[in-house]
Enzyme design. Structure first.
Site, short mmCIF file in Angstrom:
data_model
loop_
_atom_site.label_atom_id
_atom_site.label_comp_id
_atom_site.label_asym_id
_atom_site.label_seq_id
_atom_site.Cartn_x
_atom_site.Cartn_y
_atom_site.Cartn_z
N LYS B 99 42.00 46.44 -18.10
CA LYS B 99 40.58 46.77 -18.25
C LYS B 99 40.30 46.71 -19.74
CE LYS B 99 37.21 50.29 -18.12
NZ LYS B 99 37.06 51.72 -18.40
N GLY B 160 31.05 58.70 -19.61
CA GLY B 160 31.11 60.17 -19.60
C GLY B 160 29.76 60.86 -19.60
N ALA B 186 31.50 53.31 -15.45
CA ALA B 186 30.96 54.35 -16.34
C ALA B 186 29.52 54.75 -16.03
CB ALA B 186 31.04 53.93 -17.80
N GLY B 187 29.28 56.03 -16.12
CA GLY B 187 27.92 56.56 -16.02
C GLY B 187 27.59 57.25 -14.70
N ASN B 208 35.48 58.09 -13.72
CA ASN B 208 36.45 59.09 -14.13
C ASN B 208 35.78 60.46 -14.25
OD1 ASN B 208 39.21 59.10 -16.53
ND2 ASN B 208 38.39 60.78 -15.37
N THR B 209 34.87 60.59 -15.23
CA THR B 209 34.27 61.89 -15.48
C THR B 209 33.42 62.38 -14.31
OG1 THR B 209 34.13 61.08 -17.75
CG2 THR B 209 33.18 63.22 -17.32
#
Lengths: 72, 258
Positions: B99, B160, B186-187, B208-209
Site C-alpha cells: 500500500k 483518521g 481513509a476517512g 483503521n481508525t
C-alpha cells in the site's frame, strides 16, 4: 569493532555475520528485513555476509498500522 | 452470492480491509480483525527494537497464513523513502503487495501525487502489486492505472478524520474513469459511511481508525462487516430512482368507506 544498528552504535566481535548478529539479538530472521549500507540483503546471504567496522545496518519488521496517522 | 473480488490474480474473501494501528493492545487488534471478517490486514514497516527484545510481535497475533498482510509505506514523505520502505517490506514479508503512501503534508496527510506517481512507476517495474493511496482525483486515478497499479485507493476524507465520504461525486467519477478496482481508503467514521462507499460501487473499503477509534472497537468491526455486505448488496440490487413526491405503496382499490 563498532557498527550502527537502527541508528544506534553497537560493539560487536570481528567476523560477525548478519545471521550471527540476529541470533545474538534474538531476532527471528524470517520476520525482518535487513539493509546493510542502504542495500537490502537477501535472507539466503545472512550467514555469509560478514560485517565490517562502521557498517550501517537497518533491521525492520512489521508493526500495527493503517495509514500514516495510525501508527502505534 | 458469487461476487468475488479479484485483484492482480489474488482472490479476496472480504471487501472490508482493516488496519492494525491505534488499538489498545495486540489482543484487541486480533479480536477486532476477527470480528471484521477482513482478510486483508495492513501493517507498517518500522525499525526493530534491538534493546528491548521482549516486545511482542504483531504477527504472533495476526497470522500471515490466515490473513493477507498488506504492508504500507506510512510516514514516507519522499518517493525514495517510500520505494526503500516497500523493498524492505517485500523482504520482510510474504508477498509483492504494497500500500503505497507518499505523504505531502503532516497536517492533512494528503498524498504528494507527483512523488506517488514517481514511486509507483519504479515499484510496478520491480514487480510490486501497487495499491496507491491517493486523493479523490479521477485524473490522478487514471494516471495510476496507466502506469500499472493494481487498484486505486482514493481517500474519502483525511486519514483518521472519520468525516465520511466527503465527495461521493468524485468517487463516482473515479469509478467511471478507471477499469481497475477502486478501494476507498481513509476517512470512514461509522458503518453508514462504509455502506455509502459500497453503494457507490467501490470494490472494497480499507479502514483503521473507524474501528480502532470506536468506544467498542470489536462491536464496530462487526458493524463494518455488515455495512460492507449491505452496501455491496444494495449496489448489486440497484437502488430505486429518487422522486420528489410520494408514490403510494398500498393499493387504493378496496379501501373502506370508498
Amino acid at each position: 569493532m563498532q557498527i550502527i544498528i537502527n541508528g544506534e552504535k553497537r560493539t560487536i566481535n570481528d567476523d560477525t555475520t548478519i545471521a550471527g548478529l540476529l541470533k545474538e539479538l534474538k531476532i527471528d530472521s524470517q520476520r525482518v528485513a535487513v539493509e546493510l549500507n542502504m542495500s537490502i540483503i537477501d535472507k539466503a546471504d545472512y550467514s555469509r555476509t560478514i560485517l565490517k567496522d562502521s557498517d550501517k545496518l537497518e533491521i525492520v519488521s512489521f508493526i500495527g498500522g493503517g495509514a500514516s496517522w495510525t501508527i502505534n | 452470492m458469487d461476487d468475488k473480488l479479484i485483484i492482480a490474480g489474488i482472490e479476496f474473501k472480504s471487501r472490508l480491509w482493516v488496519g492494525t494501528g491505534k488499538y489498545k493492545n495486540f489482543e484487541e487488534t486480533k479480536k477486532a480483525v476477527e470480528a471484521s471478517g477482513a482478510d486483508v490486514v495492513t501493517v507498517a514497516v518500522r525499525r526493530v527494537n534491538i534493546t528491548d527484545r521482549n516486545k511482542e510481535n504483531l504477527l504472533d497475533y495476526i497470522d500471515p497464513k490466515k490473513y493477507k498482510i498488506l504492508p504500507n509505506t506510512a510516514g514516507c514523505y519522499t518517493a525514495e523513502d517510500a520505494i526503500r520502505t516497500a523493498r524492505l517490506a517485500r523482504t520482510a514479508g510474504v508477498s509483492d503487495m504494497v500500500k503505497l503512501e507518499v505523504i505531502g503534508d503532516e497536517k492533512t496527510l494528503f498524498p504528494d501525487n507527483e512523488a506517488l506517481l514517481e514511486a509507483a512507476k519504479v515499484l510496478v517495474k520491480e514487480g510490486f502489486i501497487v495499491f496507491p493511496y491517493t486523493n479523490d482525483d479521477p485524473i490522478m486515478a487514471r494516471k495510476l492505472q496507466d502506469i500499472g497499479c493494481a487498484a486505486v485507493m482514493p481517500l474519502a476524507a483525511p486519514i483518521g478524520s472519520g468525516l465520511g465520504i466527503r465527495n461521493p461525486y468524485n468517487i463516482k467519477i473515479i469509478l467511471e474513469t478507471v477499469k481497475i478496482p477502486v478501494v476507498v481508503d481513509a476517512g470512514v467514521g461509522t458503518a453508514s459511511d462504509a455502506a455509502i462507499a459500497m453503494e457507490l460501487g467501490c470494490d472494497a473499503v480499507l479502514m483503521n481508525t473507524g474501528i480502532a477509534g470506536a468506544k467498542d472497537p470489536i462491536k464496530m468491526a462487526e458493524a463494518m462487516k455488515y455495512a460492507i455486505l449491505a452496501g455491496r448488496l444494495a449496489y448489486k440490487a440497484g437502488r430505486m430512482p429518487m422522486k420528489l413526491y410520494a408514490s403510494a405503496s398500498s393499493p387504493l382499490e378496496g379501501k373502506i368507506g370508498g
